[in-house]
Scaffold this active site. Structure first.
Site, PDB file in Angstrom:
ATOM      1  N   LYS A   1      -2.462  -1.926  -3.191  1.00 43.64           N
ATOM      2  CA  LYS A   1      -3.510  -1.063  -2.605  1.00 43.64           C
ATOM      3  C   LYS A   1      -3.114   0.395  -2.796  1.00 43.64           C
ATOM      4  O   LYS A   1      -2.420   0.972  -1.961  1.00 43.64           O
ATOM      5  CB  LYS A   1      -3.681  -1.395  -1.116  1.00 43.64           C
ATOM      6  CG  LYS A   1      -4.690  -0.508  -0.395  1.00 43.64           C
ATOM      7  CD  LYS A   1      -5.135  -1.110   0.926  1.00 43.64           C
ATOM      8  CE  LYS A   1      -6.009  -0.137   1.697  1.00 43.64           C
ATOM      9  NZ  LYS A   1      -6.691  -0.760   2.832  1.00 43.64           N
TER      10      LYS A   1
ATOM     11  N   GLU B   1       0.813  -1.219   0.000  1.00 44.19           N
ATOM     12  CA  GLU B   1       0.000   0.000   0.000  1.00 44.19           C
ATOM     13  C   GLU B   1       0.851   1.275   0.000  1.00 44.19           C
ATOM     14  O   GLU B   1       1.245   1.764   1.059  1.00 44.19           O
ATOM     15  CB  GLU B   1      -0.931   0.022   1.228  1.00 44.19           C
ATOM     16  CG  GLU B   1      -1.818   1.280   1.271  1.00 44.19           C
ATOM     17  CD  GLU B   1      -2.721   1.378   2.500  1.00 44.19           C
ATOM     18  OE1 GLU B   1      -2.551   0.587   3.446  1.00 44.19           O
ATOM     19  OE2 GLU B   1      -3.604   2.248   2.503  1.00 44.19           O
TER      20      GLU B   1
HETATM   21  P1  13P Z   1      -9.243   4.162   4.179  1.00 42.84           P
HETATM   22  O1  13P Z   1     -10.086   3.451   3.157  1.00 42.84           O
HETATM   23  O2  13P Z   1     -10.038   4.772   5.307  1.00 42.84           O
HETATM   24  O3  13P Z   1      -8.248   5.091   3.558  1.00 42.84           O
HETATM   25  O4  13P Z   1      -8.402   3.034   4.939  1.00 42.84           O
HETATM   26  C1  13P Z   1      -7.791   2.056   4.206  1.00 42.84           C
HETATM   27  C2  13P Z   1      -6.525   1.695   4.854  1.00 42.84           C
HETATM   28  O5  13P Z   1      -6.281   0.548   5.134  1.00 42.84           O
HETATM   29  C3  13P Z   1      -5.544   2.756   5.115  1.00 42.84           C
HETATM   30  O6  13P Z   1      -4.331   2.187   5.508  1.00 42.84           O
END
Ligand code: 13P
Length: 340
Positions: free
Chosen positions: A219, A177
């Protein structure tokens, strides 16, 4: 590492019509969310809230996996079932956030680096024994004057790749991510540039670290104008720009892209995902791994009261169902008002 096992878990997480619930808020983040509804953040309120989400009737139709936090993966439901077991018994794959959060990057004002590599392999093995089948690590990239710097991007990409390799070595699917934040007044073009640079860096490091692309998920953020930007972008523009950015940076071997919501409203996050899927066929599944955009309505309805649990669960189910429709490009805003 069993490559087939990793690839099959990764594909199961992005199977048709389903997406991931991010319920891995750290102590600080969940306190912020609870402050808004005047609920104290205690071990028991956090447990009760997560139980509400995980036991929502029927939600397994739309949710393939849940990302847990270190505290949560060790907690148990009212009836004594550990959360990972409760999720697995409903066909939902348990996952775990394994980074230790982002701190200021020394020497680089305004930029961050994610910690958590030391001792990671041992922690991964413990999480696997607790029932986790996948993991997540979040890197934060901030847009501002003269930032991000190439050094901050490299450092974060390097950490993501080391994490992903370690996760696969432990038999766990990594969700990589790299989040380019929405904060700021930058244009959508600037977000495109920074997101493309970030992803190019990340995939180059993943390659160098010998990460198996078929056994991971990405992500990312969507490509959007900054929150304080005066120019706004249409749903169609966000969808087309995000897909163009991903097509030029994300290898087709990656089975799925699961977006974060990052501060978009629940409705916006669903509309954007829907519009992207309407532009398909894509080389990868385009799905969701939302935290706020899945939880906001139910959190607001719950307010820490037992009598509100059923209503909060209806709202969570409804949000999950709408995002499931968005995976097929079959969502429309008039579905919002249909009673849950
Ligand atoms: P949000 O969808 O609230 O951005 O959270 C996703 C997430 O895992 C952030 O690390």
């Amino acid at each position: 590492m069993d490559k087939d096992q990793l690839a099959s878990t990764a594909r199961a997480l992005v199977q048709k019509g389903k997406g991931i619930l991010a319920a891995d808020e750290s102590y600080g983040t969940i306190k912020k969310r609870f402050d808004k509804i005047d609920v104290p953040s205690t071990e028991e309120t956090r447990r009760a809230y997560r139980e509400l989400l995980f036991t929502t009737p029927g939600v397994e139709e739309f949710i393939s996996g849940v990302i847990l936090f270190d505290e949560t993966i060790r907690q148990i439901a009212e009836d004594g079932t550990p959360f990972p077991e409760l999720l697995s018994s409903r066909g939902i794959i348990p996952g775990i956030k394994v980074d230790k959060g982002a701190i200021g990057l020394p020497g680089f004002p305004g930029e961050k680096i994610t910690e958590g590599l030391d001792g990671l392999l041992d922690r991964l093995e413990e999480y696997r024994d607790l029932g986790a089948r996948f993991t997540k690590w979040r890197a934060v990239i901030t847009i501002g004057e003269d930032i991000p710097t190439p050094y901050a991007m490299d450092a974060n990409a390097h950490a993501l790749a080391r994490y992903a390799a370690a996760s696969q070595a432990a038999g766990l699917v990594p969700i990589v991510e790299p989040e380019v934040l929405m904060d700021g007044d930058h244009s959508i073009e600037r977000c495109y540039e920074v997101t493309a640079d970030t992803l190019n860096n990340v995939f180059s490091e993943l390659h160098r670290a010998r990460v198996d692309l078929e056994g991971m998920l990405l992500k990312p953020n969507m490509v959007l104008p900054g929150k304080e930007s005066l120019e706004q972008a249409s749903v169609e523009e966000v969808a087309a720009t995000t897909v163009r950015c991903l097509r030029s940076t994300v290898p087709a071997a990656v089975p799925g892209i699961v977006f974060l919501s990052g501060g978009q409203s629940p409705e916006q996050a669903t509309r954007h995902l829907n519009a992207m899927n309407q532009l398909g066929e894509h080389p990868w599944e385009l799905s969701f791994s939302y935290g706020r955009a899945l939880q906001e309505p139910s959190l607001g309805a719950w307010r820490g009261e037992l009598e509100n649990v059923a209503r909060a669960q209806e709202l969570f189910y409804h949000r999950a169902r709408l995002n499931s429709a968005a995976r097929y490009g079959e969502y429309s805003p008039d579905m919002e008002s249909v009673a849950a």
